[in-house]
Scaffold this active site. Structure first.
Site, PDB file in Angstrom:
ATOM      1  N   HIS A  18       9.962   2.477  -1.606  1.00 37.53           N
ATOM      2  CA  HIS A  18       8.521   2.412  -1.909  1.00 37.53           C
ATOM      3  C   HIS A  18       8.241   2.226  -3.395  1.00 37.53           C
ATOM      4  O   HIS A  18       7.085   2.065  -3.789  1.00 37.53           O
ATOM      5  CB  HIS A  18       7.817   3.690  -1.433  1.00 37.53           C
ATOM      6  CG  HIS A  18       7.842   3.875   0.046  1.00 37.53           C
ATOM      7  ND1 HIS A  18       7.395   2.917   0.922  1.00 37.53           N
ATOM      8  CD2 HIS A  18       8.289   4.901   0.825  1.00 37.53           C
ATOM      9  CE1 HIS A  18       7.551   3.347   2.172  1.00 37.53           C
ATOM     10  NE2 HIS A  18       8.098   4.547   2.133  1.00 37.53           N
ATOM     11  N   ASP A  38      14.188   1.655   7.910  1.00 36.91           N
ATOM     12  CA  ASP A  38      13.388   2.872   7.752  1.00 36.91           C
ATOM     13  C   ASP A  38      12.061   2.677   8.499  1.00 36.91           C
ATOM     14  O   ASP A  38      11.563   1.565   8.618  1.00 36.91           O
ATOM     15  CB  ASP A  38      13.128   3.093   6.255  1.00 36.91           C
ATOM     16  CG  ASP A  38      12.460   4.425   5.946  1.00 36.91           C
ATOM     17  OD1 ASP A  38      13.176   5.348   5.516  1.00 36.91           O
ATOM     18  OD2 ASP A  38      11.231   4.530   6.131  1.00 36.91           O
ATOM     19  N   HIS A  84       9.171   3.414   7.648  1.00 34.41           N
ATOM     20  CA  HIS A  84       8.087   3.009   6.751  1.00 34.41           C
ATOM     21  C   HIS A  84       8.391   1.634   6.165  1.00 34.41           C
ATOM     22  O   HIS A  84       9.559   1.309   5.928  1.00 34.41           O
ATOM     23  CB  HIS A  84       7.922   4.032   5.619  1.00 34.41           C
ATOM     24  CG  HIS A  84       7.637   5.423   6.093  1.00 34.41           C
ATOM     25  ND1 HIS A  84       8.643   6.360   6.301  1.00 34.41           N
ATOM     26  CD2 HIS A  84       6.482   6.017   6.443  1.00 34.41           C
ATOM     27  CE1 HIS A  84       8.093   7.489   6.739  1.00 34.41           C
ATOM     28  NE2 HIS A  84       6.784   7.303   6.841  1.00 34.41           N
ATOM     29  N   ASP A 105      14.238   7.648   9.922  1.00 36.42           N
ATOM     30  CA  ASP A 105      13.008   8.305  10.365  1.00 36.42           C
ATOM     31  C   ASP A 105      12.303   7.575  11.515  1.00 36.42           C
ATOM     32  O   ASP A 105      11.231   8.013  11.947  1.00 36.42           O
ATOM     33  CB  ASP A 105      12.052   8.534   9.183  1.00 36.42           C
ATOM     34  CG  ASP A 105      12.004   7.374   8.211  1.00 36.42           C
ATOM     35  OD1 ASP A 105      12.570   6.318   8.515  1.00 36.42           O
ATOM     36  OD2 ASP A 105      11.385   7.531   7.133  1.00 36.42           O
TER      37      ASP A 105
HETATM   38 ZN   LIG Z   1      10.649   6.366   5.698  1.00 35.38          ZN
END
Ligand SMILES: [Zn+2]
Length: 311
Positions: A126, A163, A165, A247
């Site tokens: 991120h 991931d 996200h 995740d």
């Molecule tokens: Zn994540």
């Protein structure tokens, strides 16, 4: 040839406070799982600290200096944004996390290992060039990708992000450079809200497949098998870097996908096959998210086992 496990004690010194999901216990769980007898033959390397030269290929120098300058007294925490926290040990940990990916790239490019897993925290995908966030300070995988370009002269480097996200930081770095490729499955809607299929980079070098909450093995495998892996195969990467977040696992508390450990193994095997066709098998995987300690430990061990078996 072999696989390689890269870590560093500093990853335990990045303190995010008592109730933060991205906590040192995650690293303890991963290390405990990789302490099993089956991994005794896995060579281990202590991550070097990323150099300023390596970090500034991705991040402006004033940003790097600002992050490295945040060193609160022991026991105190600095809130960088709503969910990104730094402690006395955070800058050193973030620097070693990026250094771990660089060391992994060097190891696979020089033939020391065929694959490498960097067991790192904080995560990195991120982090934008000038903006930290989402628990991330430096974009470690991007630092590794640009190191592979500049130092090893690679023309085609792929970053594959499973991931849960969307790695909007990595995408922003990859987007303008057709010599890089970025692909992601991620839950949508979910933080950070980016990752539409319409975000395609230049020359289609970005592939995003959002998955609605509740998606499980079938949807996850279809996204990769039908929509991403064929495009990755066409890109013919000379090196495959993985943003390995676990995740998307059905037990993870931060998202609502129903992916199983077996699905991560399936994807790892297919990625190794693509790397085998184009990259002499070279894969460097770096830990990103994963917040249920048992699921994280189980999925990471299964991922590393697969990397070892095919190296
Ligand atoms: Zn994540």
């Amino acid at each position: 040839m072999t696989s390689l496990l890269i870590g560093h004690p500093s990853f335990l010194d990045h303190d995010t406070g008592r109730h933060h999901p991205e906590r040192a216990d995650r690293m303890r769980a991963v290390l405990a799982a990789l302490d099993d007898e089956e991994f005794t033959g896995l060579p281990r390397l202590a991550a070097p600290s990323a150099t300023l030269e390596q970090l500034t290929r991705v991040h402006p120098q004033d940003y790097v200096e600002a992050i490295l300058g945040i060193r609160p007294p022991p026991g105190e925490l600095v809130q960088i944004d709503g969910d990104t926290i730094m402690s006395a040990g955070s800058a050193a940990a973030a620097r070693h996390a990026a250094g771990a990916v660089v060391a992994g790239v060097d190891a696979v490019m020089t033939g020391v290992a065929r694959t490498a897993f960097a067991a790192v925290r904080p995560p990195g995908h991120h982090a934008l060039p000038s903006v930290p966030g989402g628990f991330c300070l430096f974009n470690s995988v991007a630092v590794g990708a640009l190191h592979a370009q500049v130092v090893h002269g690679l023309e085609r480097v792929a970053i594959v992000d499973f991931d849960v996200h969307h790695g909007q930081g990595t995408q922003a770095i990859v987007e303008p450079d057709p010599r890089l490729f970025y692909a992601s499955t991620h839950q949508s809607p979910l933080y950070p809200g980016t990752g539409s299929p319409r975000e395609r980079g230049v020359a289609g070098n970005v592939v995003n497949v959002p998955l609605p909450p509740g998606s499980g093995s079938a949807e996850f495998r279809a996204a990769w098998g039908e929509r991403i892996l064929p495009v990755l195969d066409d890109f013919a990467p000379q090196l495959v870097l993985l943003s390995a977040g676990f995740d998307a696992h059905r037990r993870d508390p931060l998202a609502q996908l129903d992916v199983e450990t077996a699905d991560f193994v399936w994807l790892t095997e297919d990625l190794l096959s693509i790397a085998g066709r184009h990259a002499d098998g070279r894969v460097v995987s770096a830990l990103e998210g994963g917040y249920d300690l048992d699921a994280l430990a189980e999925a990471t061990a299964a991922h590393v086992r697969t990397l070892m078996r095919r190296s």
